[in-house]
Design an enzyme around this catalytic site. Structure first.
Site, mmCIF file in Angstrom:
data_model
loop_
_atom_site.group_PDB
_atom_site.id
_atom_site.type_symbol
_atom_site.label_atom_id
_atom_site.label_comp_id
_atom_site.label_asym_id
_atom_site.label_seq_id
_atom_site.Cartn_x
_atom_site.Cartn_y
_atom_site.Cartn_z
ATOM 1 N N HIS A 289 0.826 -1.215 0.000
ATOM 2 C CA HIS A 289 0.000 0.000 0.000
ATOM 3 C C HIS A 289 0.854 1.256 0.000
ATOM 4 O O HIS A 289 0.325 2.366 0.008
ATOM 5 C CB HIS A 289 -0.970 -0.006 1.178
ATOM 6 C CG HIS A 289 -0.378 0.392 2.500
ATOM 7 N ND1 HIS A 289 0.768 -0.157 3.012
ATOM 8 C CD2 HIS A 289 -0.800 1.300 3.433
ATOM 9 C CE1 HIS A 289 1.033 0.379 4.195
ATOM 10 N NE2 HIS A 289 0.113 1.264 4.463
ATOM 11 N N LYS B 106 -0.257 18.114 5.049
ATOM 12 C CA LYS B 106 -0.479 17.249 6.212
ATOM 13 C C LYS B 106 -1.206 18.009 7.321
ATOM 14 O O LYS B 106 -2.251 17.599 7.766
ATOM 15 C CB LYS B 106 0.857 16.678 6.710
ATOM 16 C CG LYS B 106 1.502 15.737 5.679
ATOM 17 C CD LYS B 106 2.678 14.988 6.223
ATOM 18 C CE LYS B 106 2.291 13.939 7.214
ATOM 19 N NZ LYS B 106 1.499 12.850 6.637
#
Length: 382
Positions: free
Chosen positions: A297, A375
């Site tokens: 992933h 972020k």
């Protein structure tokens, strides 16, 4: 490097998709072996991004016959990747303006979003209303929203099949079910600790109902994050894919497949990102039981979070980590998180992709290069 070298049979029911060039921490292998000994466990598979978790590894898939292990799925149920192609030409991008505008992403969606929140929940079939205030939020850890451009197209036919354009900016969103998933796991731990539960028992059915709703919630969350970014930057976008890598699902005729940081290889094209200073790869999975129908992933952590801060804080200033070697910008005003999520703390995504390719599990479509990673705009840490 051939297929044989990229697939290792550690034990009878333990498979590892990784070449000798990919470093896998010993603790992660021990956790993989431990998980293989759980009652009713048929097989486990580690991906090239395998790394240690609290008790069980991340970057792995676990197949049980009729037992659910919520601890293997973890607290961030439904965490995954969504990719949108925007209508913004790459030659019209103003990064400095976008950095300023995106500072609102840490705030909850306001009252103007109520209708869209409701419509999005209905679209994905979300039932719970307990965590509506968190919808549209990215969260911490390795979650992010990233604006990217297509760097290399490896297969033009496959790229055209998903309408990928080299002329337009792409948006990749990585987030999950936030507090919803945490609550579901905490409820399980309070009652069963880390033990498994029979899938068709009352407890199993109750967990699956909540789990499935959290997966849908996470999909809705990524869609709302994308919608807020589009509204903020005054752009439109088309959804190209959305893939979940933390979940448990019925594998018909086989058992229950748990994925913890593992991308499904049986659901079409997927995105596999590297660190914030590396490329994301779009790949077409080659459906195979190898790796338990799963892929990596991401790049996978090379260093633990506390180790990353210790290794990097004396070598790099905060401003050094806000721009990557690819020339992209990182918006992260939490100093501790900036060091924890630095590109140096991650494995090479190029090697991870090569391992998957050598194992005969993927076809390359394209690589995407980050131009702006978001972020958090909230300060803190260190």
């Amino acid at each position: 490097m051939g297929t044989f070298n990229a697939i290792k049979q550690i034990e009878k029911n333990i498979e590892l998709i990784a070449s000798d060039k990919t470093w896998i921490e010993g603790k992660a292998i021990e956790q993989l072996k431990f998980s293989a000994k759980l009652p009713d466990m048929l097989k486990v598979a580690g991906m090239p991004d395998l790394h240690p978790g609290k008790s069980y590894p991340i970057g792995a898939a676990f197949l049980s016959k009729n037992t659910l292990y919520p601890y293997l799925v973890g607290s961030d149920i439904g965490c995954g990747m969504g990719l949108w192609q925007t209508d913004k030409p790459i030659n019209k991008v103003k990064i400095s303006r976008w950095i300023d505008k995106l500072s609102i992403l840490d705030d909850p969606l306001d009252l103007d979003w109520l209708d869209e929140i409701e419509q999005t929940k209905q679209q994905f079939g979300v039932i719970s209303r307990d965590f509506d205030q968190a919808l549209g939020s990215i969260g911490g850890g390795n979650h992010f929203a990233e604006l990217q451009i297509v760097d290399t197209i490896f297969d033009q036919t496959l790229a055209e099949a998903i309408h990928l354009s080299k002329k337009h900016v792409q948006l990749l969103v990585h987030s999950g079910s936030r507090g919803y998933g945490h609550e579901i796991l905490n409820q399980h731990i309070a009652q069963f600790n880390s033990a498994g539960i029979v899938a068709d028992s009352d407890a199993g059915v109750a967990y699956l109902n909540k789990h499935d709703d959290a997966v849908r919630w996470a999909c809705a969350n990524r869609a709302l994050i994308a919608s807020q970014i589009m509204a903020t930057l005054n752009i439109d976008a088309e959804s190209l894919l959305d893939v979940t890598h933390n979940l448990v699902s019925k594998q018909n005729g086989i058992g229950w497949l748990h994925r913890k940081g593992a991308t499904p290889s049986d659901q079409g094209v997927v995105a596999i990102p590297g660190s914030r200073g590396a490329h994301t790869y779009l790949v077409k999975p080659i459906k195979s039981a190898t790796g338990l129908f799963s892929l990596a992933h991401g790049a996978g952590r090379k260093w633990q979070r506390s180790e990353a801060k210790a290794r990097l804080s004396n070598k790099y200033r905060v401003q050094d980590l806000q721009k990557t070697s690819l020339g992209s910008h990182v918006v992260c005003k939490n100093k501790a998180l900036l060091y924890e999520e630095a590109p140096q703390a991650y494995k090479s995504i190029d090697q991870v992709i090569q391992d998957l390719k050598d194992a005969g599990l993927i076809e390359l479509i394209a690589s995407l290069k980050p131009i702006l990673t978001y972020k958090t705009s909230k300060s803190g840490g260190c």
